[in-house]
Design a protein around this motif. Structure first.
Motif, PDB file in Angstrom:
ATOM      1  N   ALA A  10       3.260  -4.601  -6.245  1.00 24.73           N
ATOM      2  CA  ALA A  10       3.815  -5.160  -5.285  1.00 24.73           C
ATOM      3  C   ALA A  10       4.447  -4.604  -3.880  1.00 24.73           C
ATOM      4  O   ALA A  10       4.110  -3.362  -3.871  1.00 24.73           O
ATOM      5  CB  ALA A  10       5.165  -5.872  -6.017  1.00 24.73           C
ATOM      6  N   GLY A  11       4.860  -5.416  -2.970  1.00 18.41           N
ATOM      7  CA  GLY A  11       5.440  -4.774  -1.942  1.00 18.41           C
ATOM      8  C   GLY A  11       4.448  -3.958  -1.159  1.00 18.41           C
ATOM      9  O   GLY A  11       3.324  -4.338  -0.806  1.00 18.41           O
ATOM     10  N   CYS A 180      12.876  -3.543   6.007  1.00 20.08           N
ATOM     11  CA  CYS A 180      11.702  -4.399   5.861  1.00 20.08           C
ATOM     12  C   CYS A 180      11.630  -5.456   5.041  1.00 20.08           C
ATOM     13  O   CYS A 180      12.473  -5.096   4.115  1.00 20.08           O
ATOM     14  CB  CYS A 180      10.647  -3.198   5.313  1.00 20.08           C
ATOM     15  SG  CYS A 180       8.939  -3.774   5.422  1.00 20.08           S
ATOM     16  N   GLY A 181      11.304  -6.625   5.291  1.00 15.93           N
ATOM     17  CA  GLY A 181      11.495  -7.753   4.594  1.00 15.93           C
ATOM     18  C   GLY A 181      10.146  -8.169   3.891  1.00 15.93           C
ATOM     19  O   GLY A 181       9.238  -7.364   4.011  1.00 15.93           O
ATOM     20  N   GLY A 182      10.366  -9.287   2.959  1.00 16.42           N
ATOM     21  CA  GLY A 182       8.978  -9.797   2.346  1.00 16.42           C
ATOM     22  C   GLY A 182       8.673  -9.014   1.025  1.00 16.42           C
ATOM     23  O   GLY A 182       7.413  -9.162   0.525  1.00 16.42           O
ATOM     24  N   THR A 183       9.536  -8.057   0.630  1.00 16.90           N
ATOM     25  CA  THR A 183       9.210  -7.259  -0.502  1.00 16.90           C
ATOM     26  C   THR A 183      10.441  -7.451  -1.778  1.00 16.90           C
ATOM     27  O   THR A 183      11.152  -8.096  -1.309  1.00 16.90           O
ATOM     28  CB  THR A 183       9.367  -5.860  -0.312  1.00 16.90           C
ATOM     29  OG1 THR A 183      10.376  -5.149  -0.075  1.00 16.90           O
ATOM     30  CG2 THR A 183       8.216  -5.363   0.836  1.00 16.90           C
ATOM     31  N   VAL A 200      20.311  -9.725   3.370  1.00 16.33           N
ATOM     32  CA  VAL A 200      20.272  -8.821   4.069  1.00 16.33           C
ATOM     33  C   VAL A 200      19.322  -9.074   5.553  1.00 16.33           C
ATOM     34  O   VAL A 200      19.532  -8.282   6.585  1.00 16.33           O
ATOM     35  CB  VAL A 200      19.297  -7.720   3.315  1.00 16.33           C
ATOM     36  CG1 VAL A 200      19.089  -6.498   3.955  1.00 16.33           C
ATOM     37  CG2 VAL A 200      20.300  -7.165   2.204  1.00 16.33           C
ATOM     38  N   TYR A 201      18.423  -9.741   5.325  1.00 20.73           N
ATOM     39  CA  TYR A 201      17.285 -10.327   6.596  1.00 20.73           C
ATOM     40  C   TYR A 201      17.674 -11.288   7.171  1.00 20.73           C
ATOM     41  O   TYR A 201      16.902 -11.775   8.127  1.00 20.73           O
ATOM     42  CB  TYR A 201      16.098 -10.262   5.725  1.00 20.73           C
ATOM     43  CG  TYR A 201      15.802  -9.392   4.790  1.00 20.73           C
ATOM     44  CD1 TYR A 201      15.412  -7.961   5.248  1.00 20.73           C
ATOM     45  CD2 TYR A 201      15.773  -9.369   3.408  1.00 20.73           C
ATOM     46  CE1 TYR A 201      15.204  -6.771   4.394  1.00 20.73           C
ATOM     47  CE2 TYR A 201      15.567  -8.281   2.507  1.00 20.73           C
ATOM     48  CZ  TYR A 201      15.126  -7.083   2.987  1.00 20.73           C
ATOM     49  OH  TYR A 201      14.900  -6.195   2.363  1.00 20.73           O
ATOM     50  N   THR A 208       7.400  -5.706   8.108  1.00 24.29           N
ATOM     51  CA  THR A 208       6.651  -6.213   6.904  1.00 24.29           C
ATOM     52  C   THR A 208       5.833  -5.098   5.948  1.00 24.29           C
ATOM     53  O   THR A 208       5.376  -4.155   6.710  1.00 24.29           O
ATOM     54  CB  THR A 208       5.590  -7.471   7.364  1.00 24.29           C
ATOM     55  OG1 THR A 208       4.518  -6.780   8.121  1.00 24.29           O
ATOM     56  CG2 THR A 208       6.208  -8.537   8.186  1.00 24.29           C
ATOM     57  N   ALA A 209       5.543  -5.524   4.834  1.00 26.39           N
ATOM     58  CA  ALA A 209       4.750  -4.726   4.065  1.00 26.39           C
ATOM     59  C   ALA A 209       3.450  -4.323   4.878  1.00 26.39           C
ATOM     60  O   ALA A 209       2.924  -3.322   4.742  1.00 26.39           O
ATOM     61  CB  ALA A 209       4.217  -5.334   2.625  1.00 26.39           C
TER      62      ALA A 209
END
Length: 248
Positions: A10-11, A180-183, A200-201, A208-209
């Motif tokens: 993931a991530g 860093c978002g999306g993880t 947090v975001y 992003t990843a």
């Protein structure tokens, strides 16, 4: 090029696997969650090899490496991506078990993987180790305690690798992202509290990843005489806070 990525289910790890495979390289994708690895392997095809492995377990690492097909054993790039943060409680309230888990994964797992693959790289006279650090390893913040300390370890360990590897042809980089978002990072940190993780975001445009994956790919594909010692990344919405002062 054969790339070995830990925490690949993931991530950052999954996105790195996609980036390297799409650019014509082979990727050993190692993680604990076999179902996710197999789904990613189905997406990426024969150039992606899923390997179930737990970096906190030395025997698991040894078994995973021993079971690699012969044609996959000459690892050119090791990306020590597996890592996590747990909690934001102050040091006197944080559960010791959380600290132990972060140390086992972020420090012990990283050095065990590195020690397992480094000798063959030195013997061949080429190779690259990319360690995933964090801005938390450079700048303290309340609640960062052991997480930040583990990432400071990653930074110093990488620099000391550089000192040992001069002239061997083997390179080492600390890749240290900020927000860093999306993880799953914050979901794991807040132990499944998705509302706290989302906060947090809130109102930000984080990294992003994909940003991290493209940076790792750039580092890995530079000419062999160039070593990126450390690279620190932040989104433009993130900066530096004032000193924390307790006022009475």
């Amino acid at each position: 090029m054969i790339v070995f990525i830990t925490g690949a289910s993931a991530g950052f790890g999954a996105e790195m696997a996609r980036t390297f495979v799409r650019n014509g390289h082979q990727v050993v994708m190692a993680a604990r969650r076999r179902e996710r690895l197999e789904a990613l392997a189905a997406e990426l095809g024969e150039s992606a090899l899923p390997v179930e492995m737990d970096v906190t377990d030395k025997a698991s690492i040894e078994q995973a490496l021993a079971m690699l097909p012969q044609s996959w054993r000459q690892i050119d790039v090791l990306i020590n991506n597996a890592g996590l943060a747990l909690g934001t409680a102050p040091a006197h309230e944080a559960p010791l078990e959380d600290w132990e888990t972060m140390i086992a994964t972020n420090c012990k797992g990283l050095v065990t993987m590195t020690r397992a693959l480094l000798p063959s790289m030195v013997e061949r006279g080429n190779g690259l180790v990319i360690n995933l650090g964090s801005v938390a390893g450079h700048y303290p913040y309340p609640g960062g305690n052991v997480y930040g300390a583990t990432k400071a370890f990653v930074e110093q360990f990488t620099l000391n690798l550089r000192a040992d590897l001069v002239g061997t042809g083997v390179r080492a980089t600390n890749l240290a992202p900020g927000l860093c978002g999306g993880t799953e990072f914050s979901n794991v940190r807040f132990k499944g509290n998705d509302q706290a993780a989302a906060k947090v975001y809130e109102g930000t445009t984080p990294l992003t990843a994909k940003d991290i994956a493209e940076t790792a790919y750039w580092i890995a594909t530079l000419p062999a005489h160039i070593n990126i010692n450390s690279i620190e990344m932040m989104p433009t919405c993130q900066g530096f806070a004032p000193f924390n002062i307790k006022r009475v």
